[in-house]
Design a protein around this motif. Structure first.
Motif, PDB file in Angstrom:
ATOM      1  N   ILE A  73       1.582  -1.477   5.394  1.00  0.00           N
ATOM      2  CA  ILE A  73       0.499  -1.464   6.512  1.00  0.00           C
ATOM      3  C   ILE A  73      -0.248  -0.033   6.106  1.00  0.00           C
ATOM      4  N   THR A  74       0.426   0.944   5.996  1.00  0.00           N
ATOM      5  CA  THR A  74      -0.153   2.227   5.857  1.00  0.00           C
ATOM      6  C   THR A  74      -1.077   2.157   4.538  1.00  0.00           C
ATOM      7  N   SER A  92       0.706  -2.979  14.011  1.00  0.00           N
ATOM      8  CA  SER A  92       2.134  -2.470  13.407  1.00  0.00           C
ATOM      9  C   SER A  92       2.666  -3.628  12.626  1.00  0.00           C
ATOM     10  N   ALA A  93       3.565  -3.304  11.740  1.00  0.00           N
ATOM     11  CA  ALA A  93       4.161  -4.230  11.049  1.00  0.00           C
ATOM     12  C   ALA A  93       4.918  -5.343  12.046  1.00  0.00           C
ATOM     13  N   THR A  94       5.467  -5.066  13.117  1.00  0.00           N
ATOM     14  CA  THR A  94       5.939  -5.883  14.026  1.00  0.00           C
ATOM     15  C   THR A  94       4.965  -6.747  14.661  1.00  0.00           C
ATOM     16  N   ASP A  95       3.759  -6.139  14.968  1.00  0.00           N
ATOM     17  CA  ASP A  95       2.652  -7.008  15.505  1.00  0.00           C
ATOM     18  C   ASP A  95       2.287  -8.410  14.675  1.00  0.00           C
ATOM     19  N   LEU A  96       1.996  -7.811  13.464  1.00  0.00           N
ATOM     20  CA  LEU A  96       1.847  -8.639  12.414  1.00  0.00           C
ATOM     21  C   LEU A  96       2.621  -9.938  12.320  1.00  0.00           C
ATOM     22  N   GLN A  97       4.027  -9.732  12.177  1.00  0.00           N
ATOM     23  CA  GLN A  97       4.928 -10.389  12.114  1.00  0.00           C
ATOM     24  C   GLN A  97       5.041 -11.455  13.404  1.00  0.00           C
ATOM     25  N   ARG A 170      -1.704 -13.045   7.698  1.00  0.00           N
ATOM     26  CA  ARG A 170      -2.086 -13.711   8.934  1.00  0.00           C
ATOM     27  C   ARG A 170      -2.537 -15.025   8.738  1.00  0.00           C
ATOM     28  N   GLY A 171      -2.903 -15.835   9.830  1.00  0.00           N
ATOM     29  CA  GLY A 171      -3.640 -16.975   9.868  1.00  0.00           C
ATOM     30  C   GLY A 171      -3.063 -18.314   9.363  1.00  0.00           C
TER      31      GLY A 171
END
Length: 176
Positions: A73-74, A92-97, A170-171
């Motif tokens: 992500i960074t 964050s990576a957790t949010d995307l997951q 995503r998506g």
């Protein structure tokens, strides 16, 4: 006395030769391999099969190694366009997951409402679109699944490609 002294010298020489001070120690290769599981996928076909398996078993946890980590992500924040930076600003990576897994659960429910039997589907084809000039690391993907009656079912989602590895972004949704 001479014999004792001679015996002592010989014995000390043997001990000295047997220690690391008396010889050069070379590193030893280990006889076993250490396997480190890499994250991401080497191909889009690998991701497509993993998504289908997650849908069939209703277990999004199987996709854990295909999500970007905070380190990726960074990197995305550095390489991406202003739009990408805006999307990832508070993510964050957790949010995307979590977002991807929520979308996956919606697809499972939508498939059930359309009387799709996930266990009968097979991956037929995986197509990727071109990344935009703004976001050269972001690609739209369409995975075509096929039923036993040769009816196509399309999944559409986005992946990112970093260091020759593909990550779910995503998506994900069913294409009508």
């Amino acid at each position: 006395m001479k014999k004792l002294l001679l015996l002592y010298i010989c014995f000390s020489g043997i001990i000295y030769a047997g220690t690391s001070k008396g010889r050069t120690v070379k590193p030893v290769n280990m006889p076993y391999n250490i396997f480190i599981k890499a994250t991401g996928a080497t191909s889009l076909a690998e991701i497509s099969k993993a998504i289908l398996l997650a849908l069939q078993t209703d277990n999004a946890g199987q996709l854990t190694s295909y999500y970007p980590s905070d380190q990726e992500i960074t990197t995305l924040r550095q390489l991406g366009s202003e739009d990408m930076k805006a999307v990832l600003e508070n993510q964050s990576a957790t949010d995307l997951q979590n977002s991807f897994e929520t979308d996956l659960q919606k697809i499972v429910q939508e498939g059930v409402s359309k009387t799709l039997n996930w266990s009968e589907l097979l991956v037929s084809d995986t197509k990727t679109g071109k990344g935009t000039s703004k976001n050269s690391v972001l690609f739209p993907v369409e995975t075509i699944l096929q039923t036993k009656q040769n009816q196509p079912v399309s999944l559409v989602y986005e992946v990112i490609k970093l260091k020759n590895r593909y990550y779910l972004f995503r998506g994900i949704r069913l294409k009508s």
